[in-house]
Design a protein around this motif. Structure first.
Motif, mmCIF file in Angstrom:
data_model
loop_
_atom_site.group_PDB
_atom_site.id
_atom_site.type_symbol
_atom_site.label_atom_id
_atom_site.label_comp_id
_atom_site.label_asym_id
_atom_site.label_seq_id
_atom_site.Cartn_x
_atom_site.Cartn_y
_atom_site.Cartn_z
ATOM 1 N N LYS A 47 204.527 37.536 28.081
ATOM 2 C CA LYS A 47 204.132 38.158 27.711
ATOM 3 C C LYS A 47 204.333 39.644 27.637
ATOM 4 C CE LYS A 47 200.907 38.866 23.488
ATOM 5 N NZ LYS A 47 200.041 40.456 24.513
ATOM 6 N N ARG A 48 202.982 39.531 29.451
ATOM 7 C CA ARG A 48 202.878 41.245 29.560
ATOM 8 C C ARG A 48 203.958 41.978 30.630
ATOM 9 N NH1 ARG A 48 197.312 40.628 33.705
ATOM 10 N NH2 ARG A 48 198.185 42.587 33.791
ATOM 11 N N ILE A 49 204.897 40.399 31.386
ATOM 12 C CA ILE A 49 206.548 40.801 31.786
ATOM 13 C C ILE A 49 207.179 41.674 30.675
ATOM 14 C CG2 ILE A 49 208.481 40.265 32.525
ATOM 15 C CD1 ILE A 49 206.290 40.323 34.536
ATOM 16 N N ILE A 50 207.455 40.500 29.314
ATOM 17 C CA ILE A 50 208.040 41.445 28.403
ATOM 18 C C ILE A 50 207.223 43.053 27.666
ATOM 19 C CG2 ILE A 50 209.039 41.200 26.029
ATOM 20 C CD1 ILE A 50 208.693 38.541 26.615
ATOM 21 N N ARG A 251 213.101 36.349 40.175
ATOM 22 C CA ARG A 251 212.327 37.155 40.918
ATOM 23 C C ARG A 251 212.505 38.033 41.444
ATOM 24 N NH1 ARG A 251 215.062 32.613 45.473
ATOM 25 N NH2 ARG A 251 216.726 33.766 44.233
ATOM 26 N N GLY A 252 213.036 38.922 41.787
ATOM 27 C CA GLY A 252 213.266 40.734 42.411
ATOM 28 C C GLY A 252 212.221 41.337 41.637
ATOM 29 N N ILE A 253 211.830 40.657 39.591
ATOM 30 C CA ILE A 253 211.147 41.655 39.038
ATOM 31 C C ILE A 253 209.803 40.577 39.471
ATOM 32 C CG2 ILE A 253 210.560 41.872 36.802
ATOM 33 C CD1 ILE A 253 213.896 42.769 36.510
ATOM 34 N N LEU A 254 209.617 39.330 38.369
ATOM 35 C CA LEU A 254 208.376 38.590 38.086
ATOM 36 C C LEU A 254 207.630 39.210 39.161
ATOM 37 C CD1 LEU A 254 209.850 36.091 36.634
ATOM 38 C CD2 LEU A 254 208.931 37.838 35.643
ATOM 39 N N ASN A 261 200.952 43.511 47.387
ATOM 40 C CA ASN A 261 199.518 43.016 47.117
ATOM 41 C C ASN A 261 198.124 43.332 46.023
ATOM 42 O OD1 ASN A 261 198.492 40.871 48.963
ATOM 43 N ND2 ASN A 261 197.178 42.207 49.792
ATOM 44 N N ASP A 262 199.002 43.074 44.588
ATOM 45 C CA ASP A 262 198.413 43.725 43.659
ATOM 46 C C ASP A 262 198.554 42.860 42.689
ATOM 47 O OD1 ASP A 262 196.839 44.685 41.564
ATOM 48 O OD2 ASP A 262 197.234 46.842 42.228
ATOM 49 N N ASP A 263 197.696 41.663 41.734
ATOM 50 C CA ASP A 263 198.448 40.630 41.366
ATOM 51 C C ASP A 263 197.808 41.524 40.106
ATOM 52 O OD1 ASP A 263 195.859 40.180 41.815
ATOM 53 O OD2 ASP A 263 196.426 37.596 42.275
ATOM 54 N N ASN A 264 196.734 42.141 40.212
ATOM 55 C CA ASN A 264 196.424 43.067 38.734
ATOM 56 C C ASN A 264 197.386 43.746 38.179
ATOM 57 O OD1 ASN A 264 193.436 41.497 39.415
ATOM 58 N ND2 ASN A 264 193.060 43.618 40.911
ATOM 59 N N LYS A 265 198.292 44.312 38.908
ATOM 60 C CA LYS A 265 199.512 45.085 38.283
ATOM 61 C C LYS A 265 200.723 44.219 38.424
ATOM 62 C CE LYS A 265 196.463 49.155 39.896
ATOM 63 N NZ LYS A 265 196.919 50.378 40.076
ATOM 64 N N PHE A 266 200.953 43.260 37.913
ATOM 65 C CA PHE A 266 202.332 41.906 38.651
ATOM 66 C C PHE A 266 202.988 42.748 37.349
ATOM 67 C CE2 PHE A 266 199.827 39.343 35.504
ATOM 68 C CZ PHE A 266 200.834 39.239 34.481
ATOM 69 N N ASP A 267 202.385 43.305 36.129
ATOM 70 C CA ASP A 267 203.518 44.059 35.216
ATOM 71 C C ASP A 267 204.031 45.155 35.277
ATOM 72 O OD1 ASP A 267 200.884 44.945 34.839
ATOM 73 O OD2 ASP A 267 200.941 44.418 32.547
ATOM 74 N N ILE A 268 202.981 46.050 35.306
ATOM 75 C CA ILE A 268 203.378 47.862 36.289
ATOM 76 C C ILE A 268 204.642 47.599 36.938
ATOM 77 C CG2 ILE A 268 202.866 49.019 37.328
ATOM 78 C CD1 ILE A 268 199.997 49.147 35.595
ATOM 79 N N TYR A 269 204.312 46.469 38.300
ATOM 80 C CA TYR A 269 205.470 46.450 39.233
ATOM 81 C C TYR A 269 206.517 45.990 38.570
ATOM 82 C CZ TYR A 269 201.379 47.262 42.006
ATOM 83 O OH TYR A 269 200.633 48.028 42.766
ATOM 84 N N ALA A 270 206.832 45.024 37.563
ATOM 85 C CA ALA A 270 207.272 44.498 37.606
ATOM 86 C C ALA A 270 208.592 45.485 36.456
ATOM 87 C CB ALA A 270 207.518 43.120 36.391
#
Length: 290
Positions: A47-50, A251-254, A261-270
């Motif tokens: 959901k957050r990736i979308i 994988r490159g996006i997810l 090294n910041d999993d709090n912002k995984f959606d922002i980096y995606a």
């Protein structure tokens, strides 16, 4: 036709297709600790990736194996992910790669074009024969659905079968492509492409121009970008004026967040990864002189 919607989505938002091939170990621990079920955990990540990317991608592709492997909980997440993307007015490809015949194929068609798992496009494997495609055609004709059929794939093993040549020195993948093109010609949309498209990996770019020229009315699903070695210059050879195909990255996006090294912002980096990928492909398209 459904392919016109995809063409227009590419024209508006670019060629990137986000592959929601969500392995449970891709998900940050903080999300895993927050939810008590596998289905809720995976869905929250998806959901957050979308939410972070739906306005800048052409569509989403969901590889069902990642969800089937987790049993009922995984399939619940699969269903909810499809529905959420559709609620965002996004097109969804179910990457199922079915390849059977007769009543079995009819049931596969029903299970992915109707009911809980209903989606817009599915992927199929034609190497059992063209009669494995026929049971899906009524959905293309009557129900505004589309197909992406394997032609020349991105894996190394493609050479084991797809490159075998007949007595006229024609490789199997070209023979298959011609057969699919003949079927596809009956389902052409307003923009000149068929709702029956082809899967062509961008890791074998030396044949790209001949494939594009020969399969001129087919929209391409292009895997192999990024983690599998495909580059933006390879992709450009399969497109026509920057359209006529979508480029999948999973994988490159997810997992883009792992580079920071910041999993709090995984959606922002995606989102940043999608924008970077889109820009690289756009630049390659502009530079391509083919």
């Amino acid at each position: 036709m459904i392919i016109d919607r995809l063409y227009e989505s590419v024209a508006e938002k670019g060629v990137v297709c986000v592959g929601l091939d969500t392995s449970f170990d891709y998900i940050p621990d903080k999300i895993k600790k927050k939810f008590s079920t596998i289905s809720d955990t995976i869905f929250e990540f998806n959901k957050r990736i979308i939410d972070a990317t739906y306005d800048i991608v052409a569509c989403f592709k969901i590889q069902i194996a990642y969800y089937e492997a987790l049993g009922i909980e995984g399939l619940i997440a699969y269903k909810k992910t499809i529905q959420y993307a559709k609620d965002k007015k996004c097109l969804v490809i179910a990457d199922i790669k079915r390849g059977d015949i007769s009543k079995t194929a009819e049931m596969y068609a029903k299970s992915h074009f109707e009911g809980d798992f209903e989606t817009d496009f599915i992927t199929l494997n034609p190497y059992m024969g063209m009669d494995s495609i026929k049971p899906y055609l009524n959905y293309v004709r009557e129900k505004e659905k589309g197909l992406f059929i394997l032609i020349r794939t991105s894996n190394e093993g493609a050479h084991d079968i797809q490159y075998i040549k007949d007595s006229n020195n024609k490789p199997v993948y070209k023979i298959v492509g011609d057969k699919i093109k003949n079927i596809a010609s009956e389902y052409i949309g307003e923009h000149g492409y068929s709702s029956i498209g082809g899967v062509v990996g961008c890791t074998h770019s030396d044949e790209a121009k001949s494939i594009r020229d020969n399969l001129d009315n087919m929209f391409f699903l292009i895997p192999g970008y990024g983690a599998q070695g495909g580059k933006s210059e390879d992709v450009a050879r399969y497109l026509k004026q920057g359209n006529g195909g979508i480029v999948n990255s999973s994988r490159g996006i997810l997992l883009a967040y792992k580079k920071h090294n910041d999993d709090n912002k995984f959606d922002i980096y995606a989102r940043e990864e999608v924008l970077s990928m889109r820009e690289a492909i756009n630049n390659a398209v502009k530079a391509y002189k083919g």
